[in-house]
Structures are given as structure tokens and as C-alpha cells.
Design a protein around this motif. Structure first.
Motif, PDB file in Angstrom:
ATOM      1  N   ALA A 330     134.257  47.401   3.123  1.00  0.00           N
ATOM      2  CA  ALA A 330     133.486  48.586   3.509  1.00  0.00           C
ATOM      3  C   ALA A 330     132.999  48.374   4.934  1.00  0.00           C
ATOM      4  N   ALA A 331     132.783  49.459   5.674  1.00  0.00           N
ATOM      5  CA  ALA A 331     132.342  49.346   7.063  1.00  0.00           C
ATOM      6  C   ALA A 331     131.410  50.498   7.397  1.00  0.00           C
ATOM      7  N   ALA A 332     130.352  50.177   8.151  1.00  0.00           N
ATOM      8  CA  ALA A 332     129.405  51.181   8.648  1.00  0.00           C
ATOM      9  C   ALA A 332     128.434  50.490   9.587  1.00  0.00           C
ATOM     10  N   GLY A 333     127.833  51.260  10.491  1.00  0.00           N
ATOM     11  CA  GLY A 333     126.787  50.726  11.356  1.00  0.00           C
ATOM     12  C   GLY A 333     127.221  49.552  12.211  1.00  0.00           C
ATOM     13  N   GLY A 334     128.480  49.522  12.653  1.00  0.00           N
ATOM     14  CA  GLY A 334     128.948  48.439  13.499  1.00  0.00           C
ATOM     15  C   GLY A 334     129.272  47.150  12.767  1.00  0.00           C
ATOM     16  N   ARG A 335     129.297  47.173  11.433  1.00  0.00           N
ATOM     17  CA  ARG A 335     129.567  45.980  10.638  1.00  0.00           C
ATOM     18  C   ARG A 335     130.702  46.250   9.650  1.00  0.00           C
ATOM     19  N   ALA A 336     131.493  45.234   9.376  1.00  0.00           N
ATOM     20  CA  ALA A 336     132.465  45.253   8.288  1.00  0.00           C
ATOM     21  C   ALA A 336     132.014  44.260   7.233  1.00  0.00           C
ATOM     22  N   TYR A 337     132.143  44.620   5.974  1.00  0.00           N
ATOM     23  CA  TYR A 337     131.738  43.776   4.857  1.00  0.00           C
ATOM     24  C   TYR A 337     132.952  43.556   3.957  1.00  0.00           C
ATOM     25  N   VAL A 338     133.281  42.294   3.727  1.00  0.00           N
ATOM     26  CA  VAL A 338     134.441  41.940   2.917  1.00  0.00           C
ATOM     27  C   VAL A 338     133.985  41.045   1.773  1.00  0.00           C
ATOM     28  N   VAL A 339     134.413  41.377   0.562  1.00  0.00           N
ATOM     29  CA  VAL A 339     134.213  40.480  -0.568  1.00  0.00           C
ATOM     30  C   VAL A 339     135.558  39.862  -0.908  1.00  0.00           C
ATOM     31  N   SER A 340     135.683  38.554  -0.681  1.00  0.00           N
ATOM     32  CA  SER A 340     136.903  37.823  -1.010  1.00  0.00           C
ATOM     33  C   SER A 340     136.783  37.251  -2.416  1.00  0.00           C
ATOM     34  N   PRO A 341     137.812  37.414  -3.244  1.00  0.00           N
ATOM     35  CA  PRO A 341     137.746  36.897  -4.618  1.00  0.00           C
ATOM     36  C   PRO A 341     137.839  35.384  -4.651  1.00  0.00           C
ATOM     37  N   LEU A 342     136.980  34.761  -5.441  1.00  0.00           N
ATOM     38  CA  LEU A 342     136.968  33.319  -5.646  1.00  0.00           C
ATOM     39  C   LEU A 342     137.242  33.015  -7.115  1.00  0.00           C
ATOM     40  N   PRO A 343     137.547  31.754  -7.464  1.00  0.00           N
ATOM     41  CA  PRO A 343     137.750  31.417  -8.876  1.00  0.00           C
ATOM     42  C   PRO A 343     136.501  31.677  -9.714  1.00  0.00           C
ATOM     43  N   ARG A 344     136.699  31.794 -11.020  1.00  0.00           N
ATOM     44  CA  ARG A 344     135.622  31.967 -12.001  1.00  0.00           C
ATOM     45  C   ARG A 344     134.805  33.223 -11.743  1.00  0.00           C
ATOM     46  N   ARG A 345     135.510  34.300 -11.357  1.00  0.00           N
ATOM     47  CA  ARG A 345     134.914  35.620 -11.232  1.00  0.00           C
ATOM     48  C   ARG A 345     133.698  35.649 -10.309  1.00  0.00           C
ATOM     49  N   SER A 346     133.808  34.976  -9.208  1.00  0.00           N
ATOM     50  CA  SER A 346     132.773  35.059  -8.181  1.00  0.00           C
ATOM     51  C   SER A 346     133.422  35.564  -6.900  1.00  0.00           C
ATOM     52  N   GLY A 347     132.604  35.804  -5.892  1.00  0.00           N
ATOM     53  CA  GLY A 347     133.134  36.309  -4.639  1.00  0.00           C
ATOM     54  C   GLY A 347     132.327  35.822  -3.460  1.00  0.00           C
ATOM     55  N   ARG A 348     132.921  35.913  -2.276  1.00  0.00           N
ATOM     56  CA  ARG A 348     132.241  35.571  -1.033  1.00  0.00           C
ATOM     57  C   ARG A 348     132.082  36.849  -0.230  1.00  0.00           C
ATOM     58  N   LEU A 349     130.842  37.266   0.012  1.00  0.00           N
ATOM     59  CA  LEU A 349     130.550  38.449   0.816  1.00  0.00           C
ATOM     60  C   LEU A 349     130.354  38.014   2.257  1.00  0.00           C
ATOM     61  N   ALA A 350     131.169  38.551   3.156  1.00  0.00           N
ATOM     62  CA  ALA A 350     131.098  38.199   4.577  1.00  0.00           C
ATOM     63  C   ALA A 350     130.820  39.456   5.382  1.00  0.00           C
ATOM     64  N   CYS A 351     129.956  39.317   6.387  1.00  0.00           N
ATOM     65  CA  CYS A 351     129.632  40.404   7.306  1.00  0.00           C
ATOM     66  C   CYS A 351     130.145  40.036   8.694  1.00  0.00           C
ATOM     67  N   ALA A 352     130.929  40.925   9.302  1.00  0.00           N
ATOM     68  CA  ALA A 352     131.498  40.670  10.627  1.00  0.00           C
ATOM     69  C   ALA A 352     131.195  41.841  11.554  1.00  0.00           C
ATOM     70  N   ASP A 353     131.076  41.539  12.834  1.00  0.00           N
ATOM     71  CA  ASP A 353     130.861  42.564  13.852  1.00  0.00           C
ATOM     72  C   ASP A 353     132.168  43.321  14.089  1.00  0.00           C
ATOM     73  N   LEU A 354     132.112  44.660  14.071  1.00  0.00           N
ATOM     74  CA  LEU A 354     133.338  45.439  14.253  1.00  0.00           C
ATOM     75  C   LEU A 354     133.915  45.312  15.662  1.00  0.00           C
ATOM     76  N   ALA A 355     133.088  45.003  16.642  1.00  0.00           N
ATOM     77  CA  ALA A 355     133.583  44.959  18.015  1.00  0.00           C
ATOM     78  C   ALA A 355     134.519  43.783  18.253  1.00  0.00           C
ATOM     79  N   ASP A 356     134.139  42.604  17.775  1.00  0.00           N
ATOM     80  CA  ASP A 356     134.927  41.406  18.091  1.00  0.00           C
ATOM     81  C   ASP A 356     135.247  40.536  16.875  1.00  0.00           C
ATOM     82  N   GLY A 357     134.797  40.915  15.694  1.00  0.00           N
ATOM     83  CA  GLY A 357     135.097  40.145  14.494  1.00  0.00           C
ATOM     84  C   GLY A 357     134.180  38.965  14.251  1.00  0.00           C
TER      85      GLY A 357
END
Length: 472
Positions: A330-357
Motif C-alpha cells: 500500500a502507498a500514500a503520503g510519500g510512503r510505501a508499506y510492504v508486508v513480506s510473508p515470513l514462516p509460521r504465519r508472520s510478516g515483516r512490515l517495512a516502510c520506505a520513502d517513495l522518492a528514493d526507496g
């Protein structure tokens, strides 16, 4: 004088009667049904002959009744009551150190109120909402929608005020167009849709399987339902559900397998395609300011929307992500948010700047069903709906909510279906998580589609409902 709610298990090794001190230690728990059947009988026998303890018992009962009336949720869950009893036990043990008799009852009653309120905030919902019944307020309903985990989800064309969903037709399927205001069926077209629909004012886009059983994309005329074109340029197998197409002006972007396709929306001609050299299936794309953002399990990639050129690519964390699961973006307000799937039904939520990553923050979360974003926060749906601050990743609020339906943010609220009990369609304030409206009797794993002051939702029984959405 009958003590209600005692748990039925035998009392072990205690004398037939209790002293006043022991009675006072158990009155608070008894008022909440937290004593055994044997303890209940002993309490009743003592209270029958002791006026002082009877008076303390009445105080405890009144305090417990006041707590229940003031904080109990409208649809209490067993976990709420279990957590409440544990909190009360802890507070009673602490209150014993400060006195006996009425002082214990008063201290414990006050502690009970505070502890129960804390339990409710963490285990149930942050704020009550006016409750309405679906049958009382729905504007229209339409039966026959395809349901189940493999069924495509619907789409809405806001400009034309039409909703589109998939209806089963024997072994096949039809895409159906419905006027949002009246529920009138505008057209039905046979299409073997096998993924989530999308629409703009002119066309409806349907992931399909081509003649080689590979993934493809079809476009239907939004006014008449006629087939405009079929795109068969994807190498991904049809049994892997593709991501939702993303209309973008006179183009439509579509992710299938590990490749992003940019297609001319009028002709179905490929404009460009870019294979992401990463890990596994791609998310649906987000397009903002002429740039396209897409993620696999380990990498967020920014492409130029005009020609597919890579602007930047950002690693999202370790190598422990699951490549077979589709990441969420998902992306809004100059940020991108990614949830990467991890083992055992968990995830890693990462926030990145849309301008340069550049990565702003990361945090572990339960593996969610959906993620959405606004200018000030990202909203993650797992076993609860949680809002995280865009700048620091700290939790702003959280609300327990069963089910798997997507989140639909609008100007002030987040709309979704909570499947607990008989199900309910909720509207929460984006800033606080406070529930401002609840429509009872809605069970769905589909998005809430908003148009013309109405919300359209497809329930698990294959019925499409339209209800007025919340307006302050």
C-alpha cells in the motif's frame, strides 16, 4: 441466597464452614462467577448466618453489576471474560494488603473497574458504536454472487456508479454490472474470471485463463458488457491467482507471476513488460505521481510508468521471506508499506520513502489479510485491525476483529467487516480507532465498495447488499 455462575468442579479438602476473613477474600470473585461449586455452597451457608458478610456481599454484587453495565462490550467474547477474571484475581490479592471488610470491597471494586477497562481496551474494541441491523437499513440486495476463497472479488467504478461482481453460471461464471443506486442489473457477460476485478469509467478488467491455460487479462465495455480485448502475454500459470489490475488513465497495469505488464486500456496492446529479478510472486501495483511501485517477498521496486525503466530497488530485510506467498503493498503520503510473508504465519512490515526507496522502519506483525494506507498511518488487518504511525512505526491504536475482509479507508473512516458473532460492518475513525457505526448481520471476506453515499458488500452467502455508509 443463591450465588450464580459457580464453575462445576468439586472442592478439595476444605472444612465445611469458612471464617469471615476467608469469606471476604472470595466475595469479589463470587460476584463474577469465579468460584467453584463447592466454594459457592460454603459461601451461601456462611452468608445465611452472618449479617456483616451479607452486607459486604451486596456491596460486591452492586459493584460488579456497575462494572458490567459500564464497560461490557455489546458482543462479549469468552476471551474478554477470562481476561477480566484474571485481572480481578490480581487486584484482589493486592487489595488484601490494605485492609479487610468494607475497605477490601471498596478497593477491589475500584481496582476491578480500572482493570476491566484496561482488559476491554486490549482485548475488545476501543469505543462502542451505534448498532443497526442489516435487514432494517439495506437499500437493495442481489443474490447469486460467486463465493469462497477461490472466488474473484468485486470492483467498483466510481465514475459510472456501477458495481461489478462475479456470478456463478453452472460450471462457468458471469461478470454482472449493477447500478449502485437502485440495484438494477445492467448486464451480464460470460467470462471465466479467476482473479480480482477492477474497473474505471469505461472498462471492467478481469483476470482470466487463456486457451493455453496461462494467465491473461480481459476487458469488458462498462456500458454494455461486450468483450473489448483479451491480453495473453503472461507466462504465469492460470491456477496462480494474479494480482488486482490497476487502471491508470488510458492504461492498465497488471502483475502476474514475477512480471509487471503495462497495457493499452483501449486496445489491449502491450506497452511494456518488466520481469522483476527477485523472490517469487509480485504484489498488486501502486501508481503515484507517474511512478509504479511493486514488491516481491524481499524487494520493493520503483518503475517509471511511461517505459518500465527501473528508478530504484530496495531490499526489505533478511532472506527468510516466503517466496510462494504474495506480499502486500500500500502507498500514500510519500510512503510505501510492504508486508513480506515470513514462516509460521508472520510478516515483516517495512516502510520506505517513495522518492528514493530509503527504509524508514521495519517491524514484525502477524501475517495479515490486507494492508491499506492514508497520509498519516498504515492499517494492517490480521487477527485485529491495527494502525501504525507513518513516521515511527509505533502503534496508534488496535481493535480486535475476526475475519479476512479488506480494509476500505475513505476521508475520515476505515470500513471493514468484523466476522465475530453474527458479523458486522464497522466504520472506525482513522485517527483514534473509535467505532462510530456498526451494522449487524454482515459476514464477508470482500471489500466494502463506496459510491454515491452507499456501501456495497458481498456476503458469504453470495448476496450483494447496499447500505448507507456513515456520514457524520
Amino acid at each position: 441466597m443463591r450465588i450464580q455462575g459457580a464453575r462445576r468442579r468439586p472442592a478439595l479438602g476444605r472444612e465445611a464452614t469458612m471464617s469471615c476473613d476467608r469469606i471476604r477474600d472470595r466475595l469479589e470473585l463470587a460476584s463474577l462467577g469465579g468460584v467453584t461449586a463447592g466454594e459457592s455452597a460454603e459461601l451461601e451457608a456462611h452468608l445465611a448466618v452472618c449479617p456483616a458478610c451479607r452486607e459486604a456481599w451486596e456491596e460486591c454484587r452492586e459493584a460488579a453489576a456497575a462494572v458490567r453495565a459500564s464497560i461490557a462490550p455489546a458482543h462479549p467474547r469468552p476471551a474478554f471474560h477470562r481476561a477480566l477474571r484474571e485481572a480481578v484475581r490480581s487486584e484482589i490479592r493486592r487489595a488484601r494488603r490494605f485492609g479487610t471488610g468494607r475497605r477490601i470491597a471498596a478497593a477491589s471494586a475500584a481496582a476491578l473497574l480500572l482493570a476491566a477497562a484496561a482488559v476491554w481496551r486490549s482485548a475488545d474494541r476501543p469505543g462502542a458504536a451505534p448498532a443497526l441491523r442489516l435487514a432494517d437499513i439495506e437499500r437493495w440486495r442481489l443474490a447469486g454472487a460467486a463465493t469462497g476463497r477461490a472466488a474473484p472479488s468485486g470492483a467498483l467504478a466510481g465514475a459510472s456508479s456501477r458495481a461489478y461482481f462475479v456470478r456463478r453460471d453452472g460450471a462457468g461464471r458471469r461478470v454482472v454490472a449493477v447500478d449502485v443506486a437502485t440495484g438494477r442489473t445492467c448486464w451480464e457477460t460470460p467470462v471465466d474470471a479467476n482473479g480480482p476485478l477492477a474497473a474505471d469509467a469505461s472498462r471492467v478488467y478481469c483476470p482470466v485463463a487463456d486457451d493455453r491455460r496461462a494467465a491473461g487479462l480481459a476487458a469488458l465495455d462498462a456500458e454494455r458488457g461486450t468483450l473489448l480485448w483479451r491480453y495473453a502475454g503472461a507466462a504465469a500459470p492460470a491456477f496462480c491467482r494474479s494480482a488486482r489490475p490497476v487502471p491508470w488513465g488510458d492504461r492498465v497495469c497488471w502483475s502476474a507471476g514475477d512480471t509487471v505488464h503495462m497495457i493499452d486500456a483501449g486496445t489491449g496492446r502491450r506497452i511494456w513488460a518488466h520481469a522483476v529479478d527477485g523472490r517469487g510472486r509480485l504484489s498488486a501495483a501502486e501508481i503515484l505521481g507517474g511512478r509504479l511501485y511493486v514488491a516481491d517477498a524481499a524487494t520493493l521496486t520503483c518503475l517509471d510508468g511511461a517505459d518500465g525503466r527501473v528508478c530504484w530497488s530496495q531490499r526489505l530485510g533478511g532472506d527468510d521471506a516466503e517466496p510462494l506467498e504474495r506480499p502486500l503493498l500500500a502507498a500514500a503520503g510519500g510512503r510505501a508499506y510492504v508486508v513480506s510473508p515470513l514462516p509460521r504465519r508472520s510478516g515483516r512490515l517495512a516502510c520506505a520513502d517513495l522518492a528514493d526507496g530509503r527504509l524508514r522502519w521495519t517491524r514484525l506483525v502477524p501475517w495479515p489479510h490486507h494492508v491499506a494506507a492514508s497520509d498519516e498511518a498504515v492499517y494492517v488487518r490480521a487477527g485485529e485491525v491495527t494502525a501504525y504511525d507513518r513516521d515511527r512505526g509505533t502503534m496508534r491504536w488496535s481493535r480486535a476483529a475476526e475475519g479476512c475482509g479488506p480494509l476500505t479507508p475513505d476521508g475520515r473512516f476505515v470500513h471493514f467487516v468484523d466476522a465475530s458473532g453474527g458479523g458486522r460492518l464497522l466504520a472506525l475513525e482513522r485517527g483514534s480507532g473509535r467505532a462510530v457505526r456498526a451494522i449487524e448481520g454482515v459476514r464477508s471476506c470482500e471489500p466494502v465498495l463506496l459510491a454515491g453515499g452507499l456501501g456495497v458488500v458481498e456476503t458469504v452467502d453470495g448476496i450483494v447488499h447496499a447500505v448507507p455508509v456513515w456520514t457524520p
